[in-house]
Design a protein around this motif. Sequence first.
Motif: not given
Length: 106
Positions: A21-23, A43-44, A102, A105-106
């Motif tokens: 997810a890129g975290w 995360i985020n 979430n 990633k948005i």
Amino acid sequence: MATTKSEKKVQTEIMKEIKAAGWYVIKVIKANESGVHDLLACINGLFISIEVKAERFTADPFKQASAWQKKHYRLVIDANGIAMVIASVEQFKQTLIQHQVNLVKI
């Protein structure tokens, strides 16, 4: 009879999910304090501490946590982070949902 996943296998799967997810996530190999959780992630923008148990403990993984692990669980929560004791990728994702985090990633 179905075999259950080891703690190491569950950790690896969770790390793959977070990285895909890129975290950010790291596996704690050795800490300067007892009870530091297995995985630490961001995360985020949220600090997340993840203690992983073998999949056979899915029914109540928190019960399997040591007193030191429970202490770190409380310290992370008191610092406004997210702490979890889980035994499957599904429990990891459910805990994120409960905290409105979430993974995608948005």
